[in-house]
Design a protein around this motif. Structure first.
Motif, short mmCIF file in Angstrom:
data_model
loop_
_atom_site.label_atom_id
_atom_site.label_comp_id
_atom_site.label_asym_id
_atom_site.label_seq_id
_atom_site.Cartn_x
_atom_site.Cartn_y
_atom_site.Cartn_z
N SER A 149 32.98 45.20 50.63
CA SER A 149 32.38 46.02 49.58
C SER A 149 32.09 47.44 50.07
O SER A 149 32.23 48.41 49.34
CB SER A 149 31.07 45.40 49.10
OG SER A 149 31.35 44.22 48.39
N LEU A 150 31.67 47.55 51.34
CA LEU A 150 31.37 48.87 51.87
C LEU A 150 32.64 49.70 52.04
O LEU A 150 32.60 50.93 52.00
CB LEU A 150 30.65 48.77 53.22
CG LEU A 150 29.19 48.31 53.17
CD1 LEU A 150 28.66 48.07 54.57
CD2 LEU A 150 28.33 49.33 52.44
N ILE A 152 35.60 49.36 50.22
CA ILE A 152 36.53 49.60 49.10
C ILE A 152 36.51 51.04 48.61
O ILE A 152 37.53 51.60 48.28
CB ILE A 152 36.32 48.61 47.92
CG1 ILE A 152 34.88 48.62 47.46
CG2 ILE A 152 36.81 47.22 48.27
CD1 ILE A 152 34.65 47.83 46.16
N ASN A 153 35.31 51.63 48.60
CA ASN A 153 35.24 53.01 48.12
C ASN A 153 35.09 54.03 49.25
O ASN A 153 34.84 55.20 49.01
CB ASN A 153 34.09 53.16 47.12
CG ASN A 153 34.44 52.53 45.78
OD1 ASN A 153 35.47 52.83 45.20
ND2 ASN A 153 33.61 51.61 45.33
N GLY A 182 42.09 44.10 49.70
CA GLY A 182 42.26 43.36 48.47
C GLY A 182 41.90 44.20 47.27
O GLY A 182 41.83 43.71 46.16
N PHE A 183 41.69 45.47 47.51
CA PHE A 183 41.19 46.36 46.46
C PHE A 183 42.38 46.95 45.71
O PHE A 183 43.25 47.56 46.30
CB PHE A 183 40.36 47.47 47.12
CG PHE A 183 39.65 48.38 46.18
CD1 PHE A 183 38.65 47.89 45.35
CD2 PHE A 183 39.95 49.73 46.13
CE1 PHE A 183 37.96 48.74 44.49
CE2 PHE A 183 39.28 50.58 45.27
CZ PHE A 183 38.28 50.09 44.45
N PHE A 184 42.40 46.76 44.39
CA PHE A 184 43.56 47.17 43.62
C PHE A 184 43.20 48.28 42.65
O PHE A 184 43.92 48.55 41.69
CB PHE A 184 44.13 45.95 42.88
CG PHE A 184 45.56 46.12 42.48
CD1 PHE A 184 46.56 46.21 43.44
CD2 PHE A 184 45.93 46.21 41.15
CE1 PHE A 184 47.89 46.37 43.10
CE2 PHE A 184 47.26 46.37 40.78
CZ PHE A 184 48.24 46.46 41.76
N GLU A 185 42.07 48.92 42.87
CA GLU A 185 41.63 49.95 41.91
C GLU A 185 41.64 51.30 42.62
O GLU A 185 41.95 51.39 43.80
CB GLU A 185 40.22 49.63 41.40
CG GLU A 185 39.93 48.16 41.17
CD GLU A 185 40.89 47.48 40.20
OE1 GLU A 185 41.37 48.15 39.29
OE2 GLU A 185 41.17 46.28 40.38
N THR A 186 41.28 52.32 41.87
CA THR A 186 41.14 53.63 42.52
C THR A 186 39.72 53.76 43.05
O THR A 186 38.78 53.22 42.47
CB THR A 186 41.41 54.78 41.56
OG1 THR A 186 40.79 54.46 40.32
CG2 THR A 186 42.88 55.01 41.36
N LYS A 187 39.58 54.50 44.13
CA LYS A 187 38.27 54.65 44.76
C LYS A 187 37.39 55.60 43.96
O LYS A 187 37.88 56.49 43.26
CB LYS A 187 38.45 55.21 46.18
CG LYS A 187 39.01 54.20 47.17
CD LYS A 187 39.07 54.82 48.56
CE LYS A 187 39.80 53.91 49.55
NZ LYS A 187 38.91 53.11 50.38
N VAL A 188 36.11 55.42 44.14
CA VAL A 188 35.15 56.38 43.60
C VAL A 188 35.19 57.62 44.49
O VAL A 188 35.22 57.50 45.71
CB VAL A 188 33.72 55.78 43.64
CG1 VAL A 188 32.68 56.84 43.32
CG2 VAL A 188 33.62 54.61 42.68
N SER A 233 27.53 52.48 41.86
CA SER A 233 28.50 52.87 42.87
C SER A 233 28.59 54.39 43.01
O SER A 233 29.14 54.89 43.98
CB SER A 233 29.86 52.29 42.50
OG SER A 233 30.73 52.36 43.58
N TYR A 234 28.07 55.11 42.02
CA TYR A 234 28.11 56.57 42.09
C TYR A 234 26.89 57.15 42.81
O TYR A 234 26.77 58.37 42.95
CB TYR A 234 28.22 57.16 40.68
CG TYR A 234 29.46 56.69 39.96
CD1 TYR A 234 30.70 57.26 40.24
CD2 TYR A 234 29.41 55.63 39.07
CE1 TYR A 234 31.85 56.79 39.62
CE2 TYR A 234 30.55 55.16 38.44
CZ TYR A 234 31.77 55.74 38.72
OH TYR A 234 32.90 55.28 38.12
#
Ligand SMILES: Cc1cc2nc3c(=O)[nH]c(=O)nc-3n(C[C@H](O)[C@H](O)[C@H](O)COP(=O)(O)O)c2cc1C
Ligand code: SF4
Ligand code: SF4
Ligand code: SF4
Ligand code: FES
Lengths: 573, 475
Positions: A149-150, A152-153, A182-188, A233-234
């Protein structure tokens, strides 16, 4: 260096034999630990799982926890699976296994009894019979998930990150990370290179929101300057609107920050940390004597960082002291021995000085010894003075104490100078008398170490009237320009020695870099001066000189160089 | 016949009933308070004597009242945890933050009958030696705050509040504090931080249990609006009479907020456990069924945070048989009694009492995407698993609902949620994870089909092969 306190588990020893202990198991090993242990303020509080595990030799990974800060419990890196003695539901007595050992109930989610439940080791008190599974598959899975979790972004800009090499995110990723994302999204994305204050830059993308910086500033430095803005997350660290993060302790947050989010403007992009040599030393900017680590490469200093010492500075130091090192590398450092304005050498100059002093009538010599010299140097200067019945004194240097670390006394060895007998009564009281002595002609020889006496009542015209002026210093001044004998000395970073702080803590420091040119540690050439024949002298040896001083200075009775540890000893003032 | 039982909402919706003191007094308002404050205390069979305050605390325990804010925790037990020896003041906070999606019951009380809440609060405060109490009201309820402030002023003027209440020497004041618009301000320790003027970051427990280290690190009671109103009724009717309402261990009434695909959404006060989920949806007295031609698909039974129930699910529940023994029985979802214990046995919860009904016109994927967006937006961001996981799930669902899905997204979403629940500072972690875990588990085919359809559509359009594809950027 990130988090000196957490990097050194051995630094939180158990308190003196506690009346009560708790027996529990850590990774299957039975350990007995005190029932209470000091919290961040030193107050006894129920011992936590993290503390108990440490005493059992197991370090539980953590980000937000720091021995010296209030517990926040937000990173969740320290989650561990645990068990507690099960009670027989019928009898309410401890349930036993077939072999008579207590039955342990593993922690599970109340709403999903098949799934282990972790507790945060940093904030969860231990209980008798508890079992901490710091290495179980469930614990490892929780740790990996938090780390995932730390990350991914996280920008993962390690190649250009100042923290790389001493980054807890990197370290734990090596130990608990996964090789594929395993992260398939765009980062913050968040702001980078945020100017937080005069000495600090913030990279919000690298921040793991552990709030160490906020807690330090608010609860340790007493400056509620930092907070979190936005949500989820922001979330981002920020100084309060209209505020600068500019207190004189702000740079400690750079040490505390487990990642490369807070960087020192002074150190940023200057050097990869793995090239730095670390040397245990002391800050010389005031009488507190904060313990430090000097980071140097080849003969250049790159940064100073606090080193933990409970008796002196805890884990902190002030910004002004931390940044007061640049002068050491100045181009105009004194680097050659000069005699009456011309270049000379140690072997030529020292015998001449010896000869002059040998002929000097009693009472015609005065010595002004800077209270920033080492105790050993001051001791040798005092010995020299005693030979000629010389008057000695030092120059007081004061400012405002800040109620935290910065002392009013801005000399780093005022007490060393007093204990070795350089001054007594009121420091500096002899200076007008020395000036008067020169004017009246009684004082013909003046020896000055580390001070520009023209700014303390002995002006250039008085200096010009002297028969002999011997000066040792590091940087040029009106006094060094007037010297007949100019002896280039060393900064603390360039030599070994001790200082005695305002509270009587005698502390050692070691040499980080070589002095420029022909400059030599003052202790060495003072020893030569005292020993006589330079060619046949025994070389100056810090251990021998210290141990000899101990025998002669009552306050130091019983000490031994080899036994003054890394954090010093307290001497009676 | 299942029907409403109006205890709290007895008068609120009567024509002509107004939220002012005069109207409340006309309907017997503050009589319970007057009686309670004059009560002599109680002699116990063992010769001990209870002060009148202790007696009310015992009554609340004996009534079986469970919190109506979400967790359904025994109110009497919560009060018994209060540290009464610390020498510090004890605070009481009414949680009027009502933000759980689907929930609209507290606002009925706040807007229509504020004096009932105040009477319940004064009684609760008196019973717990509280001298200062707060009503933390959701920021989006400006009218509620105005009405409460007016009602508090009226109560002060009448001597029901303030110094020397009704001449008994008991002092209490109550202040209204308006939230600034964040769901997390409803979590009790986040609420406390917010009330202290800080960011609503929930506190770690241990050590910050409100009953010991609450507001200003003093012992504090936090109760929901509806819970505190019930205290008035327990004082008025006695614990035994109260406990006769509802079912064992699920006593009293509660206000159910019914929304979604029913003919008649609204709030209904019912005896706890005397009405089933099916009755709430279909009965003439409640939801009056689905829209014509629609089939039931799913029910979210206790606010958006509770795990979804699927139409047709059957649960194994333990029931007392005719012989008095507990025996397993099969209960279809629609026959689940609407109470705390039954829903817990069915793997979900009655939470805030909000029932959200979905018919077969609804896409579970779209519904979950909507819910997850809420949780990503409302996560306070303090602790790692929730902060990062809530947005991660929302992004995955956004992708899946915008033509960029994959078959494996179902497992992907469950993996993220599994790593949140049970690992966070506050129960928001569960609140964010449970919808995802339950939707994906119970409607897995729908999620996988959505992903597969996206893959097929991309292949047909000749876009980059999936194995080489980078996700498209989105918010
Ligand atoms: C994320 C979150 C939001 C919550 N929001 C509310 C709320 O809006 N109103 C409320 O009464 N309780 C809310 N709760 C529950 C409170 O934390 C607390 O349990 C409750 O106010 C206690 O009151 P009760 O015992 O009377 O139910 C929330 C809990 C969580 C975890
Ligand atoms: S903070 Fe650590 S992990 Fe992040 S970029 Fe810097 S070195 Fe790399
Ligand atoms: S800037 Fe560093 S110390 Fe501060 S919250 Fe972020 S990671 Fe922690
Ligand atoms: S679980 Fe979520 S809402 Fe609760 S403290 Fe953690 S980040 Fe905040
Ligand atoms: S170290 Fe961060 S939660 Fe324990």
């Amino acid at each position: 260096m990130s988090a000196p306190a957490t990097a050194a588990p051995a630094t939180s020893p158990p308190p003196l034999p506690a009346a009560e202990t708790v027996t529990l198991k850590v990774n299957g090993r039975t350990v007995q630990v005190p029932k209470t242990m000091p919290d961040w303020q030193g107050k006894p509080q129920p011992t936590t799982m993290l503390q108990a595990a440490r005493l059992g030799g197991v370090e539980i990974p953590h980000y937000c926890y720091h021995d010296k800060l209030p517990v926040a419990g937000n990173c969740r890196m320290c989650l561990v699976e645990f068990g507690t003695p099960a009670l027989d539901p019928a009898t309410r007595k401890p349930a036993l296994n077939a072999d008579g050992t207590p039955k342990i109930a593993r922690s599970v989610l109340p709403y999903e009894p098949g799934t282990p439940r972790g507790a945060i080791a940093c904030a969860t008190p231990i209980s008798p019979g508890m079992e901490i599974y710091a290495d179980s598959p469930a614990t490892k899975q929780m740790r990996e998930a938090v780390l995932e979790s730390l990350l991914i972004n996280h920008p993962l800009d390690c190649p250009i990150c100042d923290q790389a090499g001493e980054c807890k995110l990197q370290e734990y990723s090596v130990e608990h990370g996964q090789s594929a994302s395993g992260f398939f999204e765009t980062k913050v994305h968040k702001p980078k290179a945020v100017d937080l204050g005069p000495r600090i830059m913030l990279d919000d993308e690298r921040c793991i929101l552990c709030t160490r910086c906020i807690r330090f500033s608010k609860d340790i430095a007493g400056d509620d300057a930092l907070g979190i803005v936005n949500r989820g997350s922001y979330n981002s660290i920020a100084a309060f609107p209209g505020r600068q993060f500019d207190n004189n302790y702000s740079l400690n947050t750079v040490d505390l920050c487990p990642v490369g989010a807070l960087t020192s403007k002074d150190f940023r992009f200057k050097m990869r940390v793995w090239f730095l040599k670390e040397t245990r030393s002391l800050c010389t900017s005031c009488g507190t004597g904060c313990n430090i680590v000097i980071g140097s490469r080849e003969e250049t200093l790159y940064r100073l960082e606090p080193r933990e010492n409970e008796a002196v500075n805890s884990s902190w130091m002030c910004d002004s002291g931390r940044l007061n090192y640049k002068w050491i590398g100045r181009a105009d450092r004194l680097r050659e021995v000069r005699v009456r304005g011309g270049h000379s050498t140690w072997s030529a100059a020292l015998p001449q000085i010896q000869a002059i002093l040998a002929k000097a009538p009693q009472g015609s010599v005065a010595i002004l010894a800077g209270a920033r010299q080492t105790t050993e140097e001051l001791y040798l200067l005092k010995k020299l003075a005693d030979r000629f019945g010389a008057v000695t004194d030092s120059v007081p240097r004061t400012g405002a104490a800040d109620g935290f670390l910065v002392a009013a006394d801005r000399n780093c060895n005022t007490q060393g100078a007093r204990l070795t007998g350089i001054w007594s009564g009121t420091m500096g009281a002899q200076i007008p008398r020395i000036a008067e002595g020169i004017r009246a002609g009684g004082v013909r020889t003046l020896v000055v170490f580390g001070e520009d006496v023209t700014r303390h009542g002995i002006g250039p015209e008085l200096l010009a009237s002297l028969e002999t002026l011997v000066v040792s210093d590091l940087l040029p001044s009106a006094t060094t320009r007037a010297a007949h004998y100019l002896l280039p000395g060393c900064a603390a970073a360039e030599k070994r020695g001790t200082f005695v702080n305002v509270k009587g803590r005698l502390q050692k420091f070691l040499k980080a870099v070589e002095a420029p040119g022909d400059a030599r540690p003052e202790m060495e050439f003072l020893w030569d001066l005292l020993e006589g024949d330079v060619a046949r002298r025994a070389p100056a040896n810090i251990e021998a000189i210290f141990n000899q001083m101990v025998r002669e200075v009552p306050a130091f009775a019983g000490l031994e160089w080899a036994r003054v540890g890394d954090t010093g000893v307290t001497v009676p003032l | 016949m299942p029907q409403e039982f109006k205890l709290i909402l007895k008068h609120a919706d009567e024509p002509g009933y107004t939220p002012d003191m005069g109207c409340y007094l006309k309907h017997g308002g503050y009589e319970t308070l007057k009686k309670a404050l004059q009560a002599p205390g109680r002699d116990l069979p063992d010769g001990k004597k209870l002060s009148p305050q202790e007696a009310l605390r015992e009554d609340v325990k004996a009534s079986g009242l469970r919190g109506r804010g979400g967790a359904g925790f025994s109110a009497g037990l919560k009060w018994s945890f209060v540290d009464r020896r610390s020498g510090k003041p004890i605070y009481l906070i009414c949680n009027a933050d009502e933000s759980e999606p689907g929930t609209f019951k507290d606002r009925q009380i706040l807007h229509k009958d504020p004096h009932q809440l105040i009477e319940g609060m004064v009684l609760s405060c008196w019973a717990n030696d509280v001298k200062l109490a707060y009503i933390y009201i959701r920021g989006e309820f400006p009218e509620g705050a105005r009405l409460l402030n007016r009602a508090l002023a009226e109560a002060r003027a009448k001597g029901f509040l303030g110094k020397n209440i009704l001449g008994t020497g008991y002092d209490l004041d109550i202040w209204v504090h308006r939230g600034a618009g964040a769901y997390i301000c409803g979590e009790e320790t986040g609420l406390i931080e917010s009330l202290e003027g800080k960011r609503a970051y929930p506190r770690i427990k241990p050590p910050y249990f409100p009953a010991i280290l609450g507001l200003y690190l003093c012992p504090t009671i936090v109760n929901n609006v509806e819970t505190l109103c019930h205290v008035k009724h327990i004082a008025a009717m006695g614990p035994a009479e109260f406990a006769r309402l509802g079912t064992p261990n699920n006593t009293g009434t509660r206000i159910v907020s019914l929304s979604g695909d029913v003919q008649r959404p609204g709030y209904f006060e019912v005896e706890v456990g005397k009405v089933t989920i099916g009755e709430l949806i279909f009965h003439e007295n409640f939801g009056r069924g689905l829209r014509p031609g629609r089939q039931l698909k799913a029910v979210i039974p206790g606010g958006s945070s509770s795990k979804v129930l699927k139409a047709g699910e059957v649960f194994q529940l333990k029931r007392k048989g005719a012989d008095g023994q507990m025996a397993p029985v099969e209960v279809p979802m629609l026959d689940l009694p609407y109470d705390f214990d039954s829903l817990q046995s069915a793997g979900t919860m009655s939470g805030s009492g909000a029932v959200i009904v979905m018919d077969d016109s609804r896409s579970m994927v779209d519904a979950l995407a909507n819910l997850s967006e809420f949780y990503a937006h409302e996560s306070c961001g303090q602790c790692t698993p929730c902060r990062e996981g809530a947005l991660w799930m929302a992004k995955g669902l956004h992708r899946l609902t915008h033509g960029d899905g994959r078959k494996e997204d179902a497992a992907y979403l469950a993996h993220i949620a599994q790593n949140i629940q049970g690992r966070t500072i506050c129960a928001f972690g569960e609140a964010a994870a449970w919808p995802v875990l339950s939707f994906v588990k119970k409607f897995r085919e729908e999620f996988e089909a959505r992903g597969e359809a996206d893959v097929a559509a991309r292949a047909a359009a000749g876009s980059v092969p999936d194995s080489n594809r980078k996700p498209s950027p989105h918010a």
